[in-house]
Write a protein that holds these residues in place. Structure first.
Motif, PDB file in Angstrom:
ATOM      1  N   SER A 169       0.890  -1.225   0.053  1.00 30.88           N
ATOM      2  CA  SER A 169      -0.010  -0.070   0.240  1.00 30.88           C
ATOM      3  C   SER A 169       0.862   1.181   0.070  1.00 30.88           C
ATOM      4  CB  SER A 169      -0.845   0.032   1.283  1.00 30.88           C
ATOM      5  OG  SER A 169      -1.735  -1.062   1.318  1.00 30.88           O
ATOM      6  N   THR A 170       2.106   1.165   0.918  1.00 26.54           N
ATOM      7  CA  THR A 170       2.958   2.409   0.729  1.00 26.54           C
ATOM      8  C   THR A 170       3.508   2.336  -0.448  1.00 26.54           C
ATOM      9  OG1 THR A 170       3.390   1.817   3.015  1.00 26.54           O
ATOM     10  CG2 THR A 170       4.832   3.319   1.975  1.00 26.54           C
ATOM     11  N   ALA A 171       3.817   1.469  -1.050  1.00 26.32           N
ATOM     12  CA  ALA A 171       4.871   1.420  -2.432  1.00 26.32           C
ATOM     13  C   ALA A 171       3.863   2.106  -3.397  1.00 26.32           C
ATOM     14  CB  ALA A 171       5.104   0.104  -2.851  1.00 26.32           C
ATOM     15  N   VAL A 172       2.521   1.760  -3.390  1.00 23.52           N
ATOM     16  CA  VAL A 172       1.865   2.322  -4.354  1.00 23.52           C
ATOM     17  C   VAL A 172       1.596   3.858  -4.361  1.00 23.52           C
ATOM     18  CG1 VAL A 172      -0.824   2.456  -5.078  1.00 23.52           C
ATOM     19  CG2 VAL A 172       0.334   0.316  -4.623  1.00 23.52           C
ATOM     20  N   ILE A 173       1.483   4.570  -3.302  1.00 22.69           N
ATOM     21  CA  ILE A 173       1.503   5.844  -2.995  1.00 22.69           C
ATOM     22  C   ILE A 173       2.731   6.543  -3.647  1.00 22.69           C
ATOM     23  CG2 ILE A 173       1.807   7.654  -1.241  1.00 22.69           C
ATOM     24  CD1 ILE A 173       0.531   5.831   0.764  1.00 22.69           C
ATOM     25  N   LEU A 174       3.749   6.057  -3.895  1.00 21.85           N
ATOM     26  CA  LEU A 174       4.929   6.564  -4.662  1.00 21.85           C
ATOM     27  C   LEU A 174       4.633   6.846  -6.047  1.00 21.85           C
ATOM     28  CD1 LEU A 174       7.862   4.599  -3.298  1.00 21.85           C
ATOM     29  CD2 LEU A 174       7.147   6.466  -2.641  1.00 21.85           C
ATOM     30  N   ILE A 175       3.597   6.175  -6.691  1.00 27.66           N
ATOM     31  CA  ILE A 175       3.113   6.490  -7.914  1.00 27.66           C
ATOM     32  C   ILE A 175       2.872   7.921  -8.257  1.00 27.66           C
ATOM     33  CG2 ILE A 175       1.315   5.992  -9.866  1.00 27.66           C
ATOM     34  CD1 ILE A 175       1.173   3.296  -8.629  1.00 27.66           C
ATOM     35  N   THR A 176       2.158   8.589  -6.997  1.00 26.74           N
ATOM     36  CA  THR A 176       1.845  10.003  -7.137  1.00 26.74           C
ATOM     37  C   THR A 176       3.086  10.904  -7.243  1.00 26.74           C
ATOM     38  OG1 THR A 176       1.760  10.312  -4.658  1.00 26.74           O
ATOM     39  CG2 THR A 176      -0.455   9.598  -5.870  1.00 26.74           C
ATOM     40  N   VAL A 177       4.191  10.396  -6.475  1.00 22.75           N
ATOM     41  CA  VAL A 177       5.618  11.198  -6.656  1.00 22.75           C
ATOM     42  C   VAL A 177       5.808  11.181  -8.024  1.00 22.75           C
ATOM     43  CG1 VAL A 177       7.603  11.303  -5.944  1.00 22.75           C
ATOM     44  CG2 VAL A 177       5.967  10.482  -4.319  1.00 22.75           C
ATOM     45  N   ILE A 178       5.876   9.998  -8.771  1.00 22.26           N
ATOM     46  CA  ILE A 178       6.415  10.102 -10.133  1.00 22.26           C
ATOM     47  C   ILE A 178       5.526  10.762 -10.902  1.00 22.26           C
ATOM     48  CG2 ILE A 178       6.607   8.464 -12.136  1.00 22.26           C
ATOM     49  CD1 ILE A 178       7.133   6.231 -10.084  1.00 22.26           C
ATOM     50  N   LEU A 179       3.893  10.766 -10.786  1.00 21.01           N
ATOM     51  CA  LEU A 179       3.101  11.567 -11.748  1.00 21.01           C
ATOM     52  C   LEU A 179       3.367  13.108 -11.430  1.00 21.01           C
ATOM     53  CD1 LEU A 179      -0.236   9.605 -10.872  1.00 21.01           C
ATOM     54  CD2 LEU A 179       1.035   9.938 -13.205  1.00 21.01           C
ATOM     55  N   ASN A 180       3.808  13.345 -10.026  1.00 21.21           N
ATOM     56  CA  ASN A 180       4.040  14.724  -9.871  1.00 21.21           C
ATOM     57  C   ASN A 180       5.247  15.558 -10.651  1.00 21.21           C
ATOM     58  OD1 ASN A 180       3.339  17.096  -8.340  1.00 21.21           O
ATOM     59  ND2 ASN A 180       5.500  16.933  -7.239  1.00 21.21           N
ATOM     60  N   TYR A 181       5.979  14.521 -11.014  1.00 24.62           N
ATOM     61  CA  TYR A 181       7.466  14.790 -11.803  1.00 24.62           C
ATOM     62  C   TYR A 181       7.043  15.052 -13.366  1.00 24.62           C
ATOM     63  CZ  TYR A 181      10.603  14.826  -8.078  1.00 24.62           C
ATOM     64  OH  TYR A 181      11.538  15.146  -6.862  1.00 24.62           O
ATOM     65  N   ILE A 182       5.949  14.115 -13.621  1.00 24.74           N
ATOM     66  CA  ILE A 182       5.674  14.131 -15.013  1.00 24.74           C
ATOM     67  C   ILE A 182       4.811  14.967 -15.515  1.00 24.74           C
ATOM     68  CG2 ILE A 182       4.694  12.581 -16.852  1.00 24.74           C
ATOM     69  CD1 ILE A 182       5.460  10.254 -15.209  1.00 24.74           C
ATOM     70  N   MET A 183       3.654  15.497 -14.680  1.00 24.71           N
ATOM     71  CA  MET A 183       2.733  16.419 -15.008  1.00 24.71           C
ATOM     72  C   MET A 183       2.268  17.206 -13.536  1.00 24.71           C
ATOM     73  SD  MET A 183      -0.507  13.972 -15.330  1.00 24.71           S
ATOM     74  CE  MET A 183      -1.712  15.010 -15.433  1.00 24.71           C
ATOM     75  N   PRO A 184       3.421  18.071 -13.255  1.00 30.24           N
ATOM     76  CA  PRO A 184       3.203  18.809 -12.060  1.00 30.24           C
ATOM     77  C   PRO A 184       1.968  19.781 -11.983  1.00 30.24           C
ATOM     78  CG  PRO A 184       5.028  19.834 -13.285  1.00 30.24           C
ATOM     79  CD  PRO A 184       4.683  18.424 -14.003  1.00 30.24           C
ATOM     80  N   GLU A 185       1.515  20.131 -13.142  1.00 26.50           N
ATOM     81  CA  GLU A 185       0.564  21.223 -13.274  1.00 26.50           C
ATOM     82  C   GLU A 185      -0.804  20.501 -13.054  1.00 26.50           C
ATOM     83  OE1 GLU A 185       0.856  24.589 -13.060  1.00 26.50           O
ATOM     84  OE2 GLU A 185       3.154  24.244 -13.350  1.00 26.50           O
ATOM     85  N   GLY A 186      -1.059  19.511 -13.451  1.00 22.92           N
ATOM     86  CA  GLY A 186      -2.524  18.897 -13.486  1.00 22.92           C
ATOM     87  C   GLY A 186      -2.861  17.596 -12.619  1.00 22.92           C
ATOM     88  N   VAL A 187      -1.635  17.224 -12.008  1.00 23.87           N
ATOM     89  CA  VAL A 187      -1.592  15.733 -11.549  1.00 23.87           C
ATOM     90  C   VAL A 187      -2.636  15.701 -10.118  1.00 23.87           C
ATOM     91  CG1 VAL A 187       0.310  16.374  -9.724  1.00 23.87           C
ATOM     92  CG2 VAL A 187      -0.359  14.177 -10.132  1.00 23.87           C
ATOM     93  N   PHE A 188      -3.005  16.989  -9.416  1.00 25.04           N
ATOM     94  CA  PHE A 188      -3.525  17.065  -8.179  1.00 25.04           C
ATOM     95  C   PHE A 188      -4.990  16.946  -8.819  1.00 25.04           C
ATOM     96  CE2 PHE A 188      -6.293  19.197  -4.963  1.00 25.04           C
ATOM     97  CZ  PHE A 188      -5.639  18.638  -3.691  1.00 25.04           C
TER      98      PHE A 188
END
Length: 291
Positions: A169-188
């Motif tokens: 479960s904790t590892a899956v949260i890291l996906i959001t970190v990756i997304l934040n670098y890929i698309m910082p403007e629209g990820v939220f």
């Protein structure tokens, strides 16, 4: 500040600021309607109150108390906070690019206002993350026990904590970190919108399951000490509201994408289900032939 009429750069603090600057919806109700996507996302995980029944020693007393406290907390911390903020600063004096709490604390003279609010936000986010990890690890553990997830997820520590499910479960949260670098403007907006659609489905299924339970097991429902009020009218009202939120998601371009992405998740789940089902059937057939 409100009672004493504390003066800010926007004028005196008074409750009349709530309606004296153009009245309700001075720019129309469009913004109010579009805000429901974020509002619904804010309550994602509220069903965890019921999930904790298996972790408490006295669920018949603790769960009703916790559920009844939810609307009280909403009134105090959400509605109450908004009433206070907009009484001190009218809506047209609040900077949408900054925190209104920082604006109020700065007006009082607290120099470290931004740091204090950031600390509160971070601790709140950590608390929400902790709840999410708790719930998902328990769900994965339950799925594994039912053979709907890898057997390794059933492993418990000496403290009866599903360790592997927790780490996953904790590892899956890291996906959001990756997304934040890929698309910082629209990820939220993307993550919140997809989460909203998924939880609308979860809440809808929960409401339908409750209706099915009340209809098929009336004798058990009659014995319940904590019944849902206004059944079944409340159930239909909830389903109508959830449908309304889906329509709202379709209105804005940045949230509309969730309505196209989320179904792909359900398609994937259905495909996995049928693959697993066919494997079980083949296994059963092999066992029958061997006998």
């Amino acid at each position: 500040m409100i009672i004493r009429g504390f003066s800010t750069d926007a004028g005196a603090s008074t409750f009349t600021n709530l309606w004296s600057h153009g009245g309700w919806f001075p720019n129309g109700a469009n913004g109010f309607i579009l805000s429901f996507q974020m509002v619904v996302f804010a309550f994602v995980g509220i069903e965890l109150v019921g999930l904790t029944a298996g972790e408490t020693e006295d669920p018949e007393r603790v769960i009703p108390k916790a559920i009844n406290n939810i609307p009280i907390r909403i009134i105090i911390f959400y509605i109450g906070a908004l009433l206070v903020i907009m009484s001190i600063y009218p809506w047209n004096s609040i900077n949408p690019a900054a925190s209104p709490f920082v604006q109020v604390f700065t007006a009082v003279g607290i120099a470290a206002a931004a740091g204090i609010v950031n600390f509160v936000v971070l601790t709140s986010a950590a608390s929400a993350c902790n709840s999410a990890v708790f719930s998902t690890s328990r769900m994965i553990y339950s799925l594994a026990r039912e053979k709907n997830a890898p057997k390794s997820m059933t492993k418990l520590t000496s403290h009866k904590v599903p360790a592997n499910a927790l780490f996953f479960s904790t590892a899956v949260i890291l996906i959001t970190v990756i997304l934040n670098y890929i698309m910082p403007e629209g990820v939220f907006t993307l993550v919140t919108s997809v989460s909203t659609v998924c939880f609308i489905f979860i809440w809808g299924i929960t409401v339908l399951a409750h209706m099915k339970y009340r209809k098929t097991r009336p004798e058990l429902a009659a014995k319940s000490k904590f019944k849902m009020p206004l059944y079944p009218v409340a159930n239909y009202a909830i389903l109508i509201f959830l449908a309304f939120v889906l329509v709202v998601l379709a209105l804005a371009e940045d949230t509309r994408v969730a309505l196209f992405i989320t179904p792909l998740w359900f398609v994937g789940v259905v495909i996995i289900y049928y693959i697993r089902k066919s494997r079980i059937e083949r296994k059963n057939q092999t066992e029958e032939l061997s006998e």
